[in-house]
Each structure stands twice: as C-alpha cells, then as structure tokens.
Design an enzyme around this catalytic site. Structure first.
Site, PDB file in Angstrom:
ATOM      1  N   SER A   1     -24.199  25.987  46.013  1.00 17.02           N
ATOM      2  CA  SER A   1     -25.108  24.838  45.918  1.00 17.02           C
ATOM      3  C   SER A   1     -26.415  25.292  45.281  1.00 17.02           C
ATOM      4  O   SER A   1     -26.836  26.439  45.472  1.00 17.02           O
ATOM      5  CB  SER A   1     -25.402  24.295  47.314  1.00 17.02           C
ATOM      6  OG  SER A   1     -26.473  23.381  47.257  1.00 17.02           O
TER       7      SER A   1
ATOM      8  N   TYR B   1     -27.893  26.259  55.792  1.00 13.32           N
ATOM      9  CA  TYR B   1     -27.059  25.858  54.645  1.00 13.32           C
ATOM     10  C   TYR B   1     -27.355  26.758  53.438  1.00 13.32           C
ATOM     11  O   TYR B   1     -26.436  27.281  52.802  1.00 13.32           O
ATOM     12  CB  TYR B   1     -27.339  24.395  54.312  1.00 13.32           C
ATOM     13  CG  TYR B   1     -26.506  23.829  53.188  1.00 13.32           C
ATOM     14  CD1 TYR B   1     -25.150  23.561  53.383  1.00 13.32           C
ATOM     15  CD2 TYR B   1     -27.065  23.563  51.939  1.00 13.32           C
ATOM     16  CE1 TYR B   1     -24.379  23.022  52.355  1.00 13.32           C
ATOM     17  CE2 TYR B   1     -26.304  23.031  50.915  1.00 13.32           C
ATOM     18  CZ  TYR B   1     -24.968  22.757  51.123  1.00 13.32           C
ATOM     19  OH  TYR B   1     -24.202  22.237  50.102  1.00 13.32           O
TER      20      TYR B   1
HETATM   21  N1  NAP Z   1     -22.539  16.680  47.323  1.00 12.58           N
HETATM   22  C1  NAP Z   1     -23.495  17.460  46.831  1.00 12.58           C
HETATM   23  O1  NAP Z   1     -24.525  17.002  46.324  1.00 12.58           O
HETATM   24  C2  NAP Z   1     -23.331  18.952  46.853  1.00 12.58           C
HETATM   25  C3  NAP Z   1     -24.342  19.717  46.263  1.00 12.58           C
HETATM   26  C4  NAP Z   1     -24.219  21.095  46.257  1.00 12.58           C
HETATM   27  C5  NAP Z   1     -23.113  21.694  46.801  1.00 12.58           C
HETATM   28  N2  NAP Z   1     -22.134  20.930  47.375  1.00 12.58           N
HETATM   29  C6  NAP Z   1     -20.983  21.622  47.937  1.00 12.58           C
HETATM   30  O2  NAP Z   1     -19.798  21.061  47.418  1.00 12.58           O
HETATM   31  C7  NAP Z   1     -18.752  21.143  48.398  1.00 12.58           C
HETATM   32  C8  NAP Z   1     -18.186  19.773  48.670  1.00 12.58           C
HETATM   33  O3  NAP Z   1     -19.224  18.909  49.062  1.00 12.58           O
HETATM   34  P1  NAP Z   1     -19.005  17.337  49.286  1.00 12.58           P
HETATM   35  O4  NAP Z   1     -20.306  16.706  48.985  1.00 12.58           O
HETATM   36  O5  NAP Z   1     -17.782  16.884  48.606  1.00 12.58           O
HETATM   37  O6  NAP Z   1     -18.804  17.339  50.887  1.00 12.58           O
HETATM   38  P2  NAP Z   1     -18.197  16.243  51.881  1.00 12.58           P
HETATM   39  O7  NAP Z   1     -18.029  14.929  51.214  1.00 12.58           O
HETATM   40  O8  NAP Z   1     -19.018  16.307  53.124  1.00 12.58           O
HETATM   41  O9  NAP Z   1     -16.746  16.858  52.190  1.00 12.58           O
HETATM   42  C9  NAP Z   1     -16.666  18.061  52.912  1.00 12.58           C
HETATM   43  C10 NAP Z   1     -15.230  18.467  53.021  1.00 12.58           C
HETATM   44  O10 NAP Z   1     -15.178  19.684  53.769  1.00 12.58           O
HETATM   45  C11 NAP Z   1     -14.231  19.544  54.816  1.00 12.58           C
HETATM   46  N3  NAP Z   1     -14.585  20.369  55.948  1.00 12.58           N
HETATM   47  C12 NAP Z   1     -15.727  20.358  56.672  1.00 12.58           C
HETATM   48  N4  NAP Z   1     -15.671  21.264  57.654  1.00 12.58           N
HETATM   49  C13 NAP Z   1     -14.462  21.868  57.549  1.00 12.58           C
HETATM   50  C14 NAP Z   1     -13.802  22.892  58.265  1.00 12.58           C
HETATM   51  N5  NAP Z   1     -14.376  23.503  59.314  1.00 12.58           N
HETATM   52  N6  NAP Z   1     -12.567  23.255  57.887  1.00 12.58           N
HETATM   53  C15 NAP Z   1     -11.954  22.656  56.836  1.00 12.58           C
HETATM   54  N7  NAP Z   1     -12.522  21.681  56.098  1.00 12.58           N
HETATM   55  C16 NAP Z   1     -13.762  21.296  56.470  1.00 12.58           C
HETATM   56  C17 NAP Z   1     -14.214  18.067  55.146  1.00 12.58           C
HETATM   57  O11 NAP Z   1     -12.950  17.782  55.765  1.00 12.58           O
HETATM   58  P3  NAP Z   1     -12.692  16.493  56.696  1.00 12.58           P
HETATM   59  O12 NAP Z   1     -13.281  15.324  55.952  1.00 12.58           O
HETATM   60  O13 NAP Z   1     -11.211  16.419  56.795  1.00 12.58           O
HETATM   61  O14 NAP Z   1     -13.379  16.765  57.997  1.00 12.58           O
HETATM   62  C18 NAP Z   1     -14.369  17.445  53.767  1.00 12.58           C
HETATM   63  O15 NAP Z   1     -13.127  17.371  53.126  1.00 12.58           O
HETATM   64  C19 NAP Z   1     -19.390  21.802  49.622  1.00 12.58           C
HETATM   65  O16 NAP Z   1     -19.177  23.195  49.559  1.00 12.58           O
HETATM   66  C20 NAP Z   1     -20.857  21.502  49.441  1.00 12.58           C
HETATM   67  O17 NAP Z   1     -21.682  22.423  50.125  1.00 12.58           O
HETATM   68  C21 NAP Z   1     -22.230  19.565  47.426  1.00 12.58           C
END
Ligand code: NAP
Length: 256
Positions: free
Chosen positions: A145, A158
């Site tokens: 991130s 985080y």
């Molecule tokens: N969105 C952003 O702006 C952003 C920015 C920078 C980095 N990121 C990174 O991009 C990645 C995806 O982000 P996102 O925004 O798509 O997140 P999200 O919508 O919150 O989805 C998170 C995913 O992780 C899964 N998860 C959470 N805890 C878990 C665990 N203990 N074991 C297995 N799976 C788990 C969730 O599964 P369930 O739904 O089945 O619980 C969900 O599928 C992450 O690494 C995040 O840090 C996101």
C-alpha cells in the site's frame, strides 16, 4: 492422484471474495490460469466471484481460510498441490485495516493486523515454495500500500505491516532469484473497495488531482507480474496510484 495441470497454470489468490483480490482472480482466469479463490468470512461473495469466472469461460475453485492461521494455510496449499501437482502463482492480497492512534492501540489490535497482513504472506509463501522450487518456476506477488510510505494518522499497524510486506518481497527475492521464482509487490493508492468505503471522505478530492482507482487498475499489473514476460523483474515494489504520490510531492514543493 493429482489432476494433470495441463497447459493451465495454477494460481492462488488470497482475499479474492471482493475488491482488488476479486479483480485479480477474474483477470488471471481471463488470462487462462486456473484460479483458487481464497476468502475468509464472505463465502457468498467468494461463490459469486467463482460463478462469474465460470460464466466467462474460466476455471476457479473457492476455499475458505484464515491466512494468519498456519495450519489452515498448510492444508489449503497441500490441497491445491495434491489436486494439480503444481502451483505456479501466489497473490498475497488478503489484508485488514484497523486504524487507531498508536498511543491507543492495544497489543491485540496490533497483532491482529500484523498477523493477517504480514504473517499471512509469510505463511503462504513458505507453504508454496517447495512446489515452486521443484517446478523451477513461480510467481509470488504481494499487495502492499502507499500507506507504507505515506501513512495517515492511525495507520501505524497497517503501515508497518505493509512496509514489512515490501521488505519481505525483497528478502525472499534474494533467496529464490536463481531458482526461477519471481517475487514482486504492487502498492496501490486509493482504490474504491469495501476496505476504503468507510474512509472515502478522508481520501476525497484533496487537491492532488487524481481520481479514485478501480480494482481493475491493479489487476493488469498483477497479471503481467504473474506471467513469463516478468522474468527479468525481481524484488520490486510498483506504486499504482494514478500519480497521487508524485503529485502530492509536487503540491508540497509548490506550497513551500
Ligand atoms: N482499497 C485500497 O484503496 C487499497 C489501497 C492500498 C492497498 N490496498 C491493499 O489491497 C489489498 C486488497 O484490498 P481491498 O481494498 O480489496 O480490501 P477489502 O475489500 O477489504 O477485501 C479484503 C479481502 O481480504 C480478505 N481477508 C481479510 N482478512 C483475511 C484473513 N484473515 N484471511 C483470509 N482472507 C482475509 C477478505 O475476505 P472476506 O471478505 O472473505 O472476509 C477480503 O476478501 C489489501 O492488501 C489492501 O491492504 C488497498
């Protein structure tokens, strides 16, 4: 007996029930990979991702596992390898965000974030390595991130977890670089997903002039890093934020 892997490469994508992980799973399936979709609590959402992939002619299988649980990760990877006799691509995407000012952060809260976001990629990477080393080919793509470099207040756990993921990427790349395994990292900026829904106001138009990204803005680069053309790319972290980081820097210089 393992099913023959055939021409399709096998991919495992964690956190693929929604958001960026779901987009990565869809994109890898479009590229012809057989995708193992890993969710944690959102089984229905995971099923919907698998159905969508199948409706588009791709192949996917759903799993439920906590990436921070050593035995669950071991069983998951064992199951995939027993079925196909191979595992080519691992995408460590699953993560949680749980912002709290450091002074108020309990040890439990800190450890929960680190467990999922950093120990998770360690456990999955360690579990897939024997198969990748045997194959002499593998791709591990970690999702970090922008917060690792430009954290907001309350992001100590985080940001530390994501900084750790970037360091882990480089450290593992050094260990396996001569074995045909490529380990790289993608650091998204602000992407519209459930993770950011709650903090959307904070990230709103803030003068940097960049738009909100979509999960598909990330999945294309991940697909490239998962393929043969990324053979000369190793141990790198790629920022994908529509220019947010550089434009913020420029705005800061202008205001001085
Ligand atoms: N969105 C952003 O702006 C952003 C920015 C920078 C980095 N990121 C990174 O991009 C990645 C995806 O982000 P996102 O925004 O798509 O997140 P999200 O919508 O919150 O989805 C998170 C995913 O992780 C899964 N998860 C959470 N805890 C878990 C665990 N203990 N074991 C297995 N799976 C788990 C969730 O599964 P369930 O739904 O089945 O619980 C969900 O599928 C992450 O690494 C995040 O840090 C996101």
């Amino acid at each position: 007996m393992p099913e023959p892997a055939g021409p399709a490469r096998i991919a495992l994508v964690t956190g693929a029930s929604r958001g960026i992980g779901a987009a990565i799973a869809r994109r890898l399936a479009e590229d012809g990979l057989l995708v193992h979709v890993v969710c944690h609590s959102a089984l229905d959402a995971g099923r919907a991702v698998v159905k969508e992939i199948e409706a588009n002619g791709g192949q996917a299988t759903l799993h439920r596992a906590d990436v921070g649980d050593e035995s669950a990760v071991g069983e998951l990877v064992e199951h995939v390898i027993a079925r196909h006799g191979a595992l080519h691509v691992l995408v460590n995407n699953a993560a949680v965000i749980d912002d709290q000012l450091l002074a108020l952060t309990s040890t439990d809260r800190w450890e929960r974030v680190l467990r999922t976001n950093l120990t998770g990629p360690f456990l999955t990477s360690r579990a897939v390595l024997p198969a990748m080393l045997d194959q002499g080919w593998g791709r591990i793509i970690n999702i970090s991130s922008n917060s690792a470099r430009t954290p907001g207040p309350g992001q100590s756990a985080y940001a530390a977890s994501k900084g750790g993921v970037e360091a882990l990427t480089r450290a593992l790349a050094v260990e396996v670089g001569r074995k045909g395994i490529r380990v790289n990292c993608v650091a998204p900026g602000k992407i519209r997903t459930e993770m950011t829904a709650a903090v959307a106001d904070r990230f709103g138009p803030d003068g940097d002039g960049t738009r909100w990204g979509l999960p598909e803005d990330i999945s294309g680069l991940v697909a490239f890093l998962a393929g043969d053309e990324a053979d000369y790319v190793q141990g790198q972290t790629f920022t994908v934020d529509g220019g947010r980081m550089v434009m913020r820097g420029a705005a800061g210089r202008r205001s001085r």
